[in-house]
Enzyme design. Structure first.
Site, mmCIF file in Angstrom:
data_model
loop_
_atom_site.group_PDB
_atom_site.id
_atom_site.type_symbol
_atom_site.label_atom_id
_atom_site.label_comp_id
_atom_site.label_asym_id
_atom_site.label_seq_id
_atom_site.Cartn_x
_atom_site.Cartn_y
_atom_site.Cartn_z
ATOM 1 N N ASP A 91 78.715 59.685 32.384
ATOM 2 C CA ASP A 91 78.577 58.293 31.988
ATOM 3 C C ASP A 91 79.335 58.084 30.675
ATOM 4 O OD1 ASP A 91 77.297 55.601 31.891
ATOM 5 O OD2 ASP A 91 76.285 56.476 30.156
ATOM 6 N N TYR B 185 79.050 54.932 28.465
ATOM 7 C CA TYR B 185 78.340 54.169 27.436
ATOM 8 C C TYR B 185 76.960 54.762 27.164
ATOM 9 C CZ TYR B 185 82.003 50.890 28.724
ATOM 10 O OH TYR B 185 83.225 50.320 29.005
ATOM 11 N N ARG C 159 72.851 45.130 23.838
ATOM 12 C CA ARG C 159 72.822 46.252 24.774
ATOM 13 C C ARG C 159 71.756 46.047 25.849
ATOM 14 N NH1 ARG C 159 75.270 49.966 27.852
ATOM 15 N NH2 ARG C 159 74.208 51.989 27.887
ATOM 16 N N SER D 40 81.316 55.274 35.459
ATOM 17 C CA SER D 40 80.721 54.269 34.582
ATOM 18 C C SER D 40 80.696 52.898 35.233
ATOM 19 C CB SER D 40 81.537 54.206 33.287
ATOM 20 O OG SER D 40 81.122 53.136 32.468
ATOM 21 N N ASN D 41 79.782 52.063 34.744
ATOM 22 C CA ASN D 41 79.757 50.656 35.138
ATOM 23 C C ASN D 41 80.959 49.881 34.610
ATOM 24 O OD1 ASN D 41 77.398 50.610 36.655
ATOM 25 N ND2 ASN D 41 76.096 50.026 34.939
#
Length: 226
Positions: free
Chosen positions: A10, A12, A44, A121-122
């Site tokens: 990932d 972030y 966030r 990751s998104n």
């Protein structure tokens, strides 16, 4: 598991510290340190919430747009005005996040041990590629894989399944490495092995599959797998 794995990091909150946006917030806004911290936390939290909402509503939009919407909410929540130039400067901080101090060494050690080292990751591709370059991570990665490719977000199983397909690896021979417990739970549910980077010594999620491996920093992943 095979002797070597496809490791899906990932970005972030795992390789890069999302709280490093506080520097841009402080520089661009007329706000106290306490207010900057509140805006950061709200930004966030809303970024994650909006990714969940858009996935569940089947109303996908790229993660950059999600991030921008979350920033707008955070500024409104705390009553802070920002003109377009200020807003854009703050948003740009997501392309300049600080890598965690052990990120490059961990990726290097795992690559030298024969593992395939990727990002999963998104973030949409432009966000991820720019950040990987700016953070000095790009030379240490075999691939950068985005949830954008399947038009949804983690923890939807399609995101993890796509990573296995993209790397031509059985999903059981892929391992997600994440500092986000919900991400680890989702990857485990999809059939991946996992490594949870639990920097804050938090309890694990009550929904989803528990981690295959738990460490307190990225270096611990290399210690266990390299």
């Amino acid at each position: 598991m095979a002797d070597t794995e496809t490791l899906c990091f990932d970005m972030y909150g795992t390789l890069c510290d999302t709280s490093s946006v506080t520097g841009a917030l402080a520089a661009e806004l007329d706000a106290s340190d306490a207010l900057v911290s509140r805006i950061d936390e709200t930004w966030r939290a809303k970024q994650l919430q909006y990714s969940y909402q858009s996935a569940l509503m089947e109303a996908y939009q790229p993660f950059w747009d999600v991030t921008a919407d979350a920033l707008d909410y955070a500024l409104a929540q705390w009553g802070v005005a920002a003109d377009d130039a200020t807003r854009e400067a703050i948003l740009a901080s997501y392309e300049h996040l600080d890598p965690y101090p052990d990120a490059v060494d961990t990726l290097t050690r795992l690559s030298e041990a024969g593992h395939t080292v990727t990002v999963l990751s998104n973030g949409n591709p432009g966000m991820l590629e720019t950040l990987a370059e700016n953070a000095g991570l790009a030379p240490h990665l075999d691939d950068v894989i985005s949830a954008d490719e399947v038009s949804t977000f983690k923890p939807n199983p399609a995101v993890y399944e796509n990573a296995a397909a993209r790397t031509d690896t059985p999903i059981a021979d892929c391992r997600l490495v994440s500092g986000n417990a919900w991400d680890v739970a989702g990857a485990g549910n999809a059939g991946m092995a996992t490594a949870w980077v639990d920097r804050a010594n938090d309890p694990f999620e009550r929904i989803g599959v528990e981690p295959s491996l738990t460490v307190d920093g990225l270096a611990g992943v290399a210690d266990e797998l390299a």
